[in-house]
Structures are given as structure tokens and as C-alpha cells.
Design a protein around this motif. Sequence first.
Motif, PDB file in Angstrom:
ATOM      1  N   SER A 116      33.456  29.267  35.745  1.00 54.17           N
ATOM      2  CA  SER A 116      34.628  29.659  34.414  1.00 54.17           C
ATOM      3  C   SER A 116      35.044  29.240  33.723  1.00 54.17           C
ATOM      4  O   SER A 116      35.337  30.108  32.150  1.00 54.17           O
ATOM      5  CB  SER A 116      35.710  29.510  35.474  1.00 54.17           C
ATOM      6  N   THR A 143      40.328  32.904  38.879  1.00 53.97           N
ATOM      7  CA  THR A 143      40.302  32.017  37.546  1.00 53.97           C
ATOM      8  C   THR A 143      40.178  32.411  36.122  1.00 53.97           C
ATOM      9  O   THR A 143      40.926  32.091  35.779  1.00 53.97           O
ATOM     10  CB  THR A 143      39.142  31.157  37.730  1.00 53.97           C
ATOM     11  N   ASP A 169      31.245  36.662  35.569  1.00 55.35           N
ATOM     12  CA  ASP A 169      32.370  35.437  36.456  1.00 55.35           C
ATOM     13  C   ASP A 169      32.563  35.740  37.229  1.00 55.35           C
ATOM     14  O   ASP A 169      32.895  36.698  37.944  1.00 55.35           O
ATOM     15  CB  ASP A 169      33.246  34.708  35.415  1.00 55.35           C
TER      16      ASP A 169
END
Length: 269
Positions: free
Chosen positions: A17, A45, A108
Motif C-alpha cells: 500500500s 489501507t 493494490d
Amino acid sequence: MAHIIVVGNEKGGAGKSTVSMHVATALARMGHKVSALDLDLRQRTFGRYTENRAAFLKKAALDLASPHTHSLPEIAPETLKPGENIYDHRLSAAVAELEADNDFILIDCPGSHTRLSQVAHSLADTLITPLNDSFVDFDLLARTDAMGDEILGPSVYSEMVWNARQLRAQAGLTPIDWIVVRNRMGAQRMVNKEKMERAIKNLSKRIGFRIAPGFSERVVFRELFPRGLTLLDLKDIGVKQLNISNVAARQELRDLMKALKLPGVNIDF
Ligand SMILES: Nc1ncnc2c1ncn2[C@@H]1O[C@H](COP(=O)(O)OP(=O)(O)OP(=O)(O)O)[C@@H](O)[C@H]1O
Ligand SMILES: [Mg+2]
């Protein structure tokens, strides 16, 4: 069509992240249109990082280039074809919607093996795998002998990437440019650091990835999150003089961006 960058590693806490936010923001600041998908539907995140950024910029009345995070669309189960997986459908619908209108889509991935992550890997034009300098983390890429010198064979994560590569080849897509990025490196020369370097080099030839310089262990990476900032934004929020560590970290990001060799990207920051 957007170039798809997937940031993945089944190992938790490798820096996915952190790397995602820095790469996506660097591209946005260079004038590219960047959208992002956070496949960690629980931790979120990356999504939280961009929400923090929006809130901070609003409060500070600043307008800084930023990646835009999108949620996966909800799909009514009755619209699925027989045998079709709902997560595959949600991800491909999100990508299809963003593809025409963006230069880059950054995805991500969560730090575990999930269906969403697996499908995302087969969509990757560029795959970035951050890796902590530890043989515990290396173990997800390959098994080594007791001394860490000899590679005994690929491991679960490399096998997953290999499958994604096969799927792309069967579909006639371009091969994945896979880049392993060493993260949280210590400043000192240490036996472990050098051993890791040898092991990664050795493995890169065996299973076909490039190695990029990553980030050193720096406390600033842990401090930027609540304001949603990256190293590149510090001057714009009024930090007059960057300290030596932050200047070095910016250079590390610049070197990483260069090493990624993304299409149409000139490093000018
Ligand atoms: N270069 C670095 N120096 C110092 N701390 C770092 C660095 N990179 C990441 N961190 C910290 O390490 C932790 C894990 O980083 P991050 O959340 O980016 O990893 P992740 O791979 O996305 O984790 P997960 O698998 O849980 O999604 C965070 O606390 C982050 O602030
Ligand atoms: Mg993460």
C-alpha cells in the motif's frame, strides 16, 4: 487503453500500500490520469490513504494532483452467467469502466491469497512486488537451502504469478513485466542484506523478474498516512527544507519510477 499496474505479494506488510500510494501519486503529479482499486476489501489501507488525502487537502484548501480510488461495483447475483464468479465479474466491470478514461489503473492487492488478487495478477501489464529484506518473506517466492544460498524451487506466490502469465499468454496478451522491489532496507551493510541480494538476483534469472531499488527503512513512510501525503507533496504543504532522510527517500522514489519503465512516463520530479 490504460496501462494496468498491480502491486502484489501474498505476504502481509511487505509495503504494497505504501508503494502503491507513492507510485500512483507520482504518476498523477506528472500529469497522468490515474485511478486506483483497493482489493483489500477489509483493511482498505489504500482507500483510507486516499480518503485521508482528500480530507487533509480540503481542510488545508490545497489542490494537489491525486489518484482517484474507485470501489468495485456491486453486481446483482442473478445477472451472473452460470458458473461465473461474482468477484471476477466485479473486478472486470471496474477495470472495463476505468480503462478508456485513464492512463494508468493501479491495483493494490491484499496480503493474502484471494480470488480477487489472483484475477488481478492476470490483468497486470506491470506487476510490482515489494519484498522485505527477510528470508521469511523470500519464502513466498522460492524455497532455499538451509544457508539461503541455493534456490530449491519456486514457491506459492511465484507459482501464482506463473499461472497468471500462462493465462495472459493463452489470451494473446502482452507478457507481465514483473518487478520485485526490495523494501525497508537497513542502512548498514549486513550479511543478511547481501545474502538476500544474491538470492534475489539468482531467482530473478530463474523465474523471470526484474529487480528495482526500493525504499530504505524510514520513519517518514509511517507518518504520512494520516494526512494522505507522499514524499512528493511535502514542499507543497509548506515544508521549506526537506531533511536529509526525506531528500534521500525522494531520490529512492525517483529511482523506482525510472526502473519501472512505464509507457509514456518521463521522470521529471
Ligand atoms: N520503507 C519503509 N520504512 C518504514 N516503514 C515502512 C516502509 N514501508 C512500509 N512501512 C510500514 O510497514 C507497514 C506495512 O506497510 P504497508 O501497509 O504498505 O504494507 P502492505 O504490504 O500493504 O500490507 P498488507 O499486506 O497488510 O496490505 C506499515 O506500517 C507501513 O507504514
Ligand atoms: Mg496493504
